[in-house]
Scaffold this motif. Structure first.
Motif, PDB file in Angstrom:
ATOM      1  N   VAL A 166       0.823  -1.212   0.000  1.00  0.00           N
ATOM      2  CA  VAL A 166       0.000   0.000   0.000  1.00  0.00           C
ATOM      3  C   VAL A 166       0.855   1.259   0.000  1.00  0.00           C
ATOM      4  N   GLY A 167       1.941   1.264   0.748  1.00  0.00           N
ATOM      5  CA  GLY A 167       2.790   2.443   0.856  1.00  0.00           C
ATOM      6  C   GLY A 167       2.312   3.400   1.932  1.00  0.00           C
ATOM      7  N   LYS A 168       3.180   4.344   2.274  1.00  0.00           N
ATOM      8  CA  LYS A 168       2.868   5.277   3.355  1.00  0.00           C
ATOM      9  C   LYS A 168       2.252   6.587   2.853  1.00  0.00           C
ATOM     10  N   GLU A 169       2.558   6.960   1.611  1.00  0.00           N
ATOM     11  CA  GLU A 169       2.099   8.251   1.089  1.00  0.00           C
ATOM     12  C   GLU A 169       0.841   8.078   0.242  1.00  0.00           C
ATOM     13  N   LYS A 170      -0.008   9.100   0.289  1.00  0.00           N
ATOM     14  CA  LYS A 170      -1.256   9.051  -0.464  1.00  0.00           C
ATOM     15  C   LYS A 170      -1.002   9.128  -1.971  1.00  0.00           C
ATOM     16  N   TYR A 171      -0.036   9.950  -2.381  1.00  0.00           N
ATOM     17  CA  TYR A 171       0.284  10.121  -3.800  1.00  0.00           C
ATOM     18  C   TYR A 171       1.674   9.541  -4.041  1.00  0.00           C
ATOM     19  N   ASP A 172       1.776   8.532  -4.894  1.00  0.00           N
ATOM     20  CA  ASP A 172       3.049   7.873  -5.115  1.00  0.00           C
ATOM     21  C   ASP A 172       3.903   8.643  -6.121  1.00  0.00           C
ATOM     22  N   ALA A 173       5.102   8.117  -6.395  1.00  0.00           N
ATOM     23  CA  ALA A 173       6.039   8.791  -7.299  1.00  0.00           C
ATOM     24  C   ALA A 173       5.489   8.869  -8.719  1.00  0.00           C
ATOM     25  N   LYS A 174       4.744   7.859  -9.133  1.00  0.00           N
ATOM     26  CA  LYS A 174       4.204   7.857 -10.488  1.00  0.00           C
ATOM     27  C   LYS A 174       3.163   8.957 -10.685  1.00  0.00           C
ATOM     28  N   SER A 175       2.373   9.226  -9.653  1.00  0.00           N
ATOM     29  CA  SER A 175       1.379  10.295  -9.779  1.00  0.00           C
ATOM     30  C   SER A 175       2.048  11.649  -9.932  1.00  0.00           C
ATOM     31  N   GLY A 176       3.155  11.869  -9.200  1.00  0.00           N
ATOM     32  CA  GLY A 176       3.891  13.126  -9.344  1.00  0.00           C
ATOM     33  C   GLY A 176       4.510  13.269 -10.719  1.00  0.00           C
ATOM     34  N   ALA A 177       5.066  12.159 -11.243  1.00  0.00           N
ATOM     35  CA  ALA A 177       5.667  12.193 -12.577  1.00  0.00           C
ATOM     36  C   ALA A 177       4.608  12.468 -13.641  1.00  0.00           C
ATOM     37  N   MET A 178       3.452  11.828 -13.521  1.00  0.00           N
ATOM     38  CA  MET A 178       2.398  12.026 -14.516  1.00  0.00           C
ATOM     39  C   MET A 178       1.830  13.442 -14.461  1.00  0.00           C
ATOM     40  N   LEU A 179       1.694  14.000 -13.269  1.00  0.00           N
ATOM     41  CA  LEU A 179       1.219  15.381 -13.146  1.00  0.00           C
ATOM     42  C   LEU A 179       2.165  16.348 -13.850  1.00  0.00           C
ATOM     43  N   ALA A 180       3.453  16.177 -13.627  1.00  0.00           N
ATOM     44  CA  ALA A 180       4.442  17.047 -14.269  1.00  0.00           C
ATOM     45  C   ALA A 180       4.394  16.905 -15.786  1.00  0.00           C
ATOM     46  N   LEU A 181       4.211  15.676 -16.266  1.00  0.00           N
ATOM     47  CA  LEU A 181       4.140  15.447 -17.710  1.00  0.00           C
ATOM     48  C   LEU A 181       2.903  16.089 -18.324  1.00  0.00           C
ATOM     49  N   LEU A 182       1.774  15.963 -17.644  1.00  0.00           N
ATOM     50  CA  LEU A 182       0.549  16.554 -18.178  1.00  0.00           C
ATOM     51  C   LEU A 182       0.622  18.076 -18.188  1.00  0.00           C
ATOM     52  N   LYS A 183       1.163  18.646 -17.132  1.00  0.00           N
ATOM     53  CA  LYS A 183       1.211  20.101 -17.004  1.00  0.00           C
ATOM     54  C   LYS A 183       2.269  20.726 -17.913  1.00  0.00           C
ATOM     55  N   TYR A 184       3.503  20.196 -17.876  1.00  0.00           N
ATOM     56  CA  TYR A 184       4.617  20.841 -18.568  1.00  0.00           C
ATOM     57  C   TYR A 184       5.067  20.099 -19.830  1.00  0.00           C
ATOM     58  N   GLY A 185       4.591  18.858 -20.006  1.00  0.00           N
ATOM     59  CA  GLY A 185       4.903  18.136 -21.222  1.00  0.00           C
ATOM     60  C   GLY A 185       3.793  18.227 -22.243  1.00  0.00           C
ATOM     61  N   SER A 186       2.537  18.077 -21.779  1.00  0.00           N
ATOM     62  CA  SER A 186       1.376  18.148 -22.670  1.00  0.00           C
ATOM     63  C   SER A 186       0.591  19.440 -22.507  1.00  0.00           C
TER      64      SER A 186
END
Length: 520
Positions: A166-186
């Motif tokens: 499950v992990g300890k954090e609500k938002y994992d590393a993949k969610s942060g990477a995808m957010l950055a890609l959507l905002k600044y890549g797309s």
């Protein structure tokens, strides 16, 4: 016109009557000469205004192409019918897809052939492939419902333990990477993405998105600094800028500021490791941002080749470079006035087209920089020397007015001739600044969708992610995997960021895996 003439309508009518009856008087020549000069002057103004309007329309609506065969209407080819199946991707194009191997349900390698009953089956043939694509929300949420049991006597509550994955954090590393890609890549605005997520029953408010993006930037920012240092060592540096808005700076400029303009500068560096893209947003021009980059250049490095347009603000102060100017910018001035001066403009455009044909042959043959220089000197040199003589003759023979739109186009090329023809003198000198302009389109699309940055801090984070993402794109590296890996190894990045650049992070991870396996 040398002087202003005031002529009333009745005087013009009387002049026309004298011309019709062939009874001209003293002073009529001066009147007719003044009228002719006025018509010629107005015609010149009209042509220049038309060219300016065309440039404005291109700036607002864009221009599909400036290729030679389309700049002249007579050279435009007929439309060809599209081939069937155009645009479809094969299974090999889906490199990031999850792959599931399916074995034959009743047969395996080594079995007797059920058809001929004599041969043996073997598994050396490439597998058949089927592609299936599913849709869903950009960000998927999973709710783990942990059962609770309560003792009816003592009241103690016992809660089920969450799974280990499950992990300890609500938002994992993949969610942060995808957010950055959507905002600044797309270039998807956070507000728009938040609306989409909410409509799909998995809310992700814009404020939360920004917190995630900012947290990711805090973990990986040393890589951006190292990327700037690596770009400074490049052999060829392209730079240019485009306008941008930062609300906090706009408030400051309303009060008092030496410079009110705000820009996003794009710098593309060709290094031994490949192409590196950098973005800088603020009050500084492209030349000032290039100076910032060159501060990191090694003292023993030779002067870099710099490609830009002829604006003085693109030049780095305090640093020497081998300056090249964009041949496409010089050509574009003739494209703008093609309708008014078709023969002269077509001659220039055709000559420049031959230069590009030669450069295309160089790339096809895979020649190195020294061989490319020799090829251009032999094939493109005579063309450019002939073109220069032709341009100079237009002024010397008084065939073109220097202040006309065609004259200004000619003057631009002649004034910047050494920089426009640097590819005939320096090995590796590019012909144009197209690579940097293509890079700046990323920033322009971001501006069109998000309109502005709120603060300088937000602009810095945007520059960071756009630099990393588009460097990955230039080097055919998966930016999603890269940003995800950076977050997982954040502490190691701060120790040695050079090991975690787009072209080195996979080797670094592989070495660490081998070391871990050896220790076990």
């Amino acid at each position: 016109m040398s002087r202003t003439m005031d002529i009333k309508q009745d005087e013009l009518d009387a002049l026309l009557e004298r011309v019709r009856s062939n009874e001209l008087q003293d002073g009529d020549y001066e009147l007719i000469k003044g009228l002719v000069e006025t018509v010629a002057y107005l015609n010149t103004l009209s042509n220049e205004k038309a060219a300016s309007i065309k440039r404005l329309l291109k700036m607002v609506f864009g221009d599909k192409t400036e290729k030679k065969k389309k700049s002249n209407p007579q050279n435009r080819p007929k439309r060809k019918k599209k081939k069937k199946g155009h645009g479809k991707n094969g299974a090999n194009a889906y490199k990031g897809a999850k792959k599931i191997k399916i074995c034959h349900q009743s047969l395996k390698s080594g079995n007797d052939c059920p058809a001929c009953e004599k041969g043996k089956l073997y598994g050396e043939k490439p597998p058949a492939k089927i592609v299936r694509i599913t849709g869903g929300a950009p960000f998927q949420a999973t709710v783990y419902e942990l059962q609770k049991l309560r003792c009816n006597l003592c009241g103690q509550i016992f809660t089920a333990q969450a799974p280990d994955n499950v992990g300890k954090e609500k938002y994992d590393a993949k969610s942060g990477a995808m957010l950055a890609l959507l905002k600044y890549g797309s270039r998807v605005p956070l507000y728009r993405l938040g609306k989409l997520q909410a409509s799909l029953g998995m809310p992700l408010p814009p404020s939360t998105q920004w917190e995630i993006i900012e947290n990711v930037a805090d973990k990986i920012h040393p890589v951006y600094t190292e990327l700037i240092r690596q770009a400074a060592q490049g052999k060829v540096l392209y730079n240019d800028d485009t306008t941008m808005k930062i609300l906090s700076l706009m408030k400051e400029t309303d009060k008092a500021a030496k410079r009110k303009g705000m820009f996003t500068s794009g710098i593309l560096s060709e290094c031994d490791v490949g192409k590196i893209a950098l973005f800088f947003t603020g009050h500084n021009h492209a030349g000032e941002n290039l100076s910032r980059v060159l501060q990191e250049r090694g003292s023993r490095k030779d002067r870099p080749i710099q490609m830009c347009d002829a604006l003085s603000r693109n030049l780095p102060k305090g640093f020497e470079s081998i300056l090249c100017n964009c041949l496409v910018h010089g050509r574009r001035n003739f494209v703008d006035v093609m309708d008014d001066f078709p023969e002269a403009c077509d001659h220039v455009i055709n000559t420049v087209a031959k230069i590009y044909e030669h450069d295309h042959k160089v790339k096809e043959q895979g020649l190195d920089d020294a061989q490319r220089l020799q090829y251009h000197q032999a094939h493109s040199g005579p063309l450019m020397r002939t073109l220069k003589v032709w341009l100079e003759d237009k002024f010397e023979n008084k065939e073109v007015e220097p202040n006309s739109s065609l004259g200004k186009a000619i003057s631009y090329m002649l004034n910047h001739w050494p920089e426009l023809t640097r590819f005939l003198e320096v090995p590796g000198a590019p012909l144009d600044n197209n690579l940097c302009e293509q890079l700046l389109k990323k920033s322009i699309l971001h501006r069109k969708n998000s309109l502005f940055y709120k603060t300088e801090h937000g602009a810095y984070i945007g520059d960071l992610f756009m630099s990393l993402i588009h460097t990955c794109n230039l080097q055919n590296i998966n930016p999603f995997e890269y940003l995800t890996a950076l977050q997982k190894h954040s502490s190691e990045i701060f120790q040695n960021p050079a090991d975690w650049l787009p072209w080195s992070f996979e080797n670094t991870i592989a070495k660490k895996s081998e070391e871990t396996a050896d220790n076990l």
